[in-house]
Design a protein around this motif. Sequence first.
Motif, PDB file in Angstrom:
ATOM      1  N   UNK A 179       0.854  -1.193   0.000  1.00  0.00           N
ATOM      2  CA  UNK A 179       0.000   0.000   0.000  1.00  0.00           C
ATOM      3  C   UNK A 179       0.885   1.237   0.000  1.00  0.00           C
ATOM      4  N   UNK A 180       0.724   2.061  -0.995  1.00  0.00           N
ATOM      5  CA  UNK A 180       1.547   3.263  -1.152  1.00  0.00           C
ATOM      6  C   UNK A 180       0.681   4.479  -0.865  1.00  0.00           C
ATOM      7  N   UNK A 181       1.124   5.308   0.056  1.00  0.00           N
ATOM      8  CA  UNK A 181       0.375   6.514   0.434  1.00  0.00           C
ATOM      9  C   UNK A 181       1.151   7.721  -0.072  1.00  0.00           C
ATOM     10  N   UNK A 182       0.474   8.543  -0.838  1.00  0.00           N
ATOM     11  CA  UNK A 182       1.126   9.752  -1.374  1.00  0.00           C
ATOM     12  C   UNK A 182       0.275  10.948  -0.967  1.00  0.00           C
ATOM     13  N   UNK A 183       0.937  11.932  -0.355  1.00  0.00           N
ATOM     14  CA  UNK A 183       0.185  13.085   0.149  1.00  0.00           C
ATOM     15  C   UNK A 183      -0.500  13.802  -1.007  1.00  0.00           C
ATOM     16  N   UNK A 184      -1.711  14.261  -0.731  1.00  0.00           N
ATOM     17  CA  UNK A 184      -2.509  14.921  -1.762  1.00  0.00           C
ATOM     18  C   UNK A 184      -1.743  16.096  -2.353  1.00  0.00           C
ATOM     19  N   UNK A 199      -2.010  -3.110 -10.251  1.00  0.00           N
ATOM     20  CA  UNK A 199      -1.929  -1.793  -9.609  1.00  0.00           C
ATOM     21  C   UNK A 199      -3.317  -1.183  -9.625  1.00  0.00           C
ATOM     22  N   UNK A 200      -3.730  -0.622  -8.481  1.00  0.00           N
ATOM     23  CA  UNK A 200      -5.087  -0.090  -8.386  1.00  0.00           C
ATOM     24  C   UNK A 200      -5.076   1.132  -7.468  1.00  0.00           C
ATOM     25  N   UNK A 201      -5.966   2.084  -7.781  1.00  0.00           N
ATOM     26  CA  UNK A 201      -6.144   3.253  -6.906  1.00  0.00           C
ATOM     27  C   UNK A 201      -7.331   2.997  -6.001  1.00  0.00           C
ATOM     28  N   UNK A 202      -7.096   3.099  -4.719  1.00  0.00           N
ATOM     29  CA  UNK A 202      -8.165   2.795  -3.759  1.00  0.00           C
ATOM     30  C   UNK A 202      -8.853   4.059  -3.239  1.00  0.00           C
ATOM     31  N   UNK A 203      -8.322   5.209  -3.496  1.00  0.00           N
ATOM     32  CA  UNK A 203      -8.951   6.437  -3.034  1.00  0.00           C
ATOM     33  C   UNK A 203      -8.061   7.183  -2.046  1.00  0.00           C
ATOM     34  N   UNK A 204      -8.686   7.642  -0.971  1.00  0.00           N
ATOM     35  CA  UNK A 204      -7.951   8.527  -0.058  1.00  0.00           C
ATOM     36  C   UNK A 204      -8.164   8.099   1.381  1.00  0.00           C
ATOM     37  N   UNK A 248      -3.358   9.878  -0.973  1.00  0.00           N
ATOM     38  CA  UNK A 248      -3.891   8.993  -2.006  1.00  0.00           C
ATOM     39  C   UNK A 248      -3.311   7.585  -1.816  1.00  0.00           C
ATOM     40  N   UNK A 249      -4.184   6.600  -1.893  1.00  0.00           N
ATOM     41  CA  UNK A 249      -3.751   5.221  -1.642  1.00  0.00           C
ATOM     42  C   UNK A 249      -3.680   4.471  -2.974  1.00  0.00           C
ATOM     43  N   UNK A 250      -2.475   3.978  -3.281  1.00  0.00           N
ATOM     44  CA  UNK A 250      -2.280   3.117  -4.455  1.00  0.00           C
ATOM     45  C   UNK A 250      -1.854   1.738  -3.949  1.00  0.00           C
ATOM     46  N   UNK A 251      -2.446   0.725  -4.529  1.00  0.00           N
ATOM     47  CA  UNK A 251      -2.194  -0.637  -4.042  1.00  0.00           C
ATOM     48  C   UNK A 251      -1.569  -1.475  -5.152  1.00  0.00           C
ATOM     49  N   UNK A 252      -0.493  -2.168  -4.783  1.00  0.00           N
ATOM     50  CA  UNK A 252       0.087  -3.181  -5.677  1.00  0.00           C
ATOM     51  C   UNK A 252      -0.291  -4.533  -5.102  1.00  0.00           C
ATOM     52  N   UNK A 253      -0.957  -5.333  -5.894  1.00  0.00           N
ATOM     53  CA  UNK A 253      -1.439  -6.621  -5.406  1.00  0.00           C
ATOM     54  C   UNK A 253      -0.798  -7.750  -6.182  1.00  0.00           C
ATOM     55  N   UNK A 254      -0.472  -8.769  -5.458  1.00  0.00           N
ATOM     56  CA  UNK A 254       0.121  -9.950  -6.094  1.00  0.00           C
ATOM     57  C   UNK A 254      -0.490 -11.184  -5.443  1.00  0.00           C
ATOM     58  N   UNK A 255      -1.068 -12.061  -6.254  1.00  0.00           N
ATOM     59  CA  UNK A 255      -1.598 -13.312  -5.714  1.00  0.00           C
ATOM     60  C   UNK A 255      -0.467 -14.320  -5.607  1.00  0.00           C
ATOM     61  N   UNK A 256      -0.392 -14.961  -4.457  1.00  0.00           N
ATOM     62  CA  UNK A 256       0.707 -15.884  -4.184  1.00  0.00           C
ATOM     63  C   UNK A 256       0.138 -17.209  -3.694  1.00  0.00           C
ATOM     64  N   UNK A 257       0.873 -18.256  -4.055  1.00  0.00           N
ATOM     65  CA  UNK A 257       0.528 -19.583  -3.557  1.00  0.00           C
ATOM     66  C   UNK A 257       1.755 -20.095  -2.819  1.00  0.00           C
ATOM     67  N   UNK A 258       1.603 -20.416  -1.545  1.00  0.00           N
ATOM     68  CA  UNK A 258       2.716 -20.967  -0.777  1.00  0.00           C
ATOM     69  C   UNK A 258       2.556 -22.477  -0.738  1.00  0.00           C
TER      70      UNK A 258
END
Lengths: 522, 243
Positions: A154-159, A194-199, A209-219
């Motif tokens: 989760x990446x937070x970038x100031x408005x 990569x997805x923008x989740x809002x604020x 602003x919240x940007x999310x990098x998602x990765x599906x993993x199988x252990x």
Amino acid sequence: MRILVPLALLLGPWLALPAADALTCELLVPRYLPLDHSYPASLRVYGTEARITRLELPDVDKLELASDSRIHSVKRVNDRVWVRSRIVIRATDTGAYRIPPIVVHLADGRSVTCEPISGEIPEPMPELTGAYHARAAFDPTTTVAGARVLARWLLYKRHQVEALIDTPRRLPIVNTGETEDPETGVELLGPTREDDWGYVVGENAIPYKVTVLEQEVLFTRPGTYATSGQLDYGRSDVFGRFRRMGVLPVTGDEVEVVPLPETGRPAGYGGLVGEVELEATLDKQHVALGSGLRLRVSVSGERLDLLNRLALPEFPDVAVYPEGVEDTRERKVFTYDLVPERVGEYVLPAVSIPWFDPRDRSYKRATTQELSFTVIPGRTVARPTLGDATSETSGEGPDDEQLLGLDFYRGSGPWSRAPVLGWWLLIAGLLCGGLAGLSRLALARGRRRDDALGAARRDLHCHDLARVDAALHRLAAATGDPALRERLRACMQRVEHARFGGHSLSDPIREELAALARELRA
Amino acid sequence: MSLPRVLLLLVCLHLHAAETMSPVEGAYAAISQGRPAEAVGPLHAHARGSQVWHRWYDCANAAWAAGHPGHAAAWFLHAATLAPAEPAPRAALAAMELDPPPTWIARMGLLGVLLRGVAGLGLLFCGGALLGWALLGPRRHRLVAAVAGAVLLTVALPVQIALQLDRAHLAQWNAVVRNTHLLSSTGTPTRPLPAGTLVRRLPREPWAGQVLVDLGNGRRGYVALADLDAGWPPEQAQAPQTQ
């Protein structure tokens, strides 16, 4: 009139189709809304250029909605047209929210309803300070081997901070118990999304602003896995290249992967984790004896590479022949040829596969429905005798006595000559023999000529001047060299002079004849 | 692209084609699984337009196993027409309790057996070559070559002529593909014809969709042309009989 009614029935839906599916409405609201901040959400009505005249805004818990009628525009892209307006949304409390359908009235008298929207107003995060912040998280944080886990950054970038973040192509996830190969037991499923989740609100009520990098993993192995790292942030220059301005550390997270429980493990369990869907179909419901039908068992789920074969139940009176497997990542289809051995009704028992449900940590079983089909008697097999031209149907299929018992050649039978081939070979033989005979004749003729010239050459050495003269004549006629022919003729004159003068050849002439003989031999 | 690469590509394509299971292989698999009815269509599609006799033979064998004696007889007969010297189609017709049409090559006995294959072709070629030598070669060996060539052709030519005659003769024969009747010139049924009966078409123009045939025992009559059409799928395949 008779024609118009069916014509209208046929063409009516088609004519009404553009109008029916033209108007759609969409409210663009992010998943996260910042607390105590106003968010301008865009409202779009597709398929019209008519002005939005009125919005029926509902009362929403934790949100205040207000229409901003100043904003109105018409947009057209690739034959798609929409009108746009704005709704200002202000979050007043934290928690989940749900915006019910909003009715939009247009200037042309029509109205359209937007789909309901759900989201969340997150708690303020006082730890968000500075321009950037990044942290990693696993969802869930405890799981079993073989289950699917979401790894997030989760990446937070100031408005209003203008900077780019260089997102990695894949998230680094390591097995903390492995030192030689840290990626042991990690299987990444697909690329990073990569997805923008809002604020979300940070320190001093500043929105981030919240940007999310998602990765599906199988252990695939039990153990502890972690993800952490760093991100580059910067700007793009005039050529579009990324210029790094700094490095942003990512606060890591860990996930605990436990082995599958031994208790309750069913027999024949093949390691499938996650819900499995089974579907079985037959290509025919009725089949004649002597024919076959095809059974397709489709398996959907995760880690289907662990499923190499199906344990089919016993199908009484049916011979089963595995035909093949269609394998994709999300689906595996096992095909079998079934050959029933008797006439009648068949009910195939259900096929089932055990799997492990990681949510409630228990083993379950996916089962198909029972399939049924009917086998009818085969066609006429016995040859009717003369005098009875009606067909006879046998109760059973072709038995061994009625089969000829002949072997099939299977595409590689013995070669058999076509009659025309014999005639062609006869003609070819005639031609070949004739050509060979002609060649033999030509060779013999050439050899005879060579023999005659050799004899003439030898005669140049004899003492009989008549034979020497005749040999010179033959050689002069046979040679193609003009200089040699002149020399032969000069010798000829001198030999004839000696012959008819009655005296013998002088030594110079003898030497000249010997030289000529040597040259001719050469 | 260079020639070696093209050749390599062709070899790979050939290997791929060899690896890929063709419908014909699937048909043979269906036969081995006891489903000959499903094999007839692909085998017939494979044999149609082909001059390879054993394709028709396999097709006929599958048709018989699937319960289509008329088509089986017609296709065995076609295989025999394509390869008059091959005993297998005639043996199959005999196994179906049908009398195969008489052939010259069968009457020639051992000579026909010995010279119906490559040996006969070799003799024809050698005899022709010797005759050619005798006509155009050196005068000294002409007589010997002419005599030897004549001897060889005397042995090989009868087999060749027999094959030619048999092919033309067998091409006149047809099999009735479904149970029907022999008709008189007025169209009245005179005699039942079970599927698989072998008839010889007489050289007459078809009349009212019927053709004059000889049953081989001197009995003549008309048969509907549609009953001699051994195309696939047959009409009855689309409307299967059920009990």
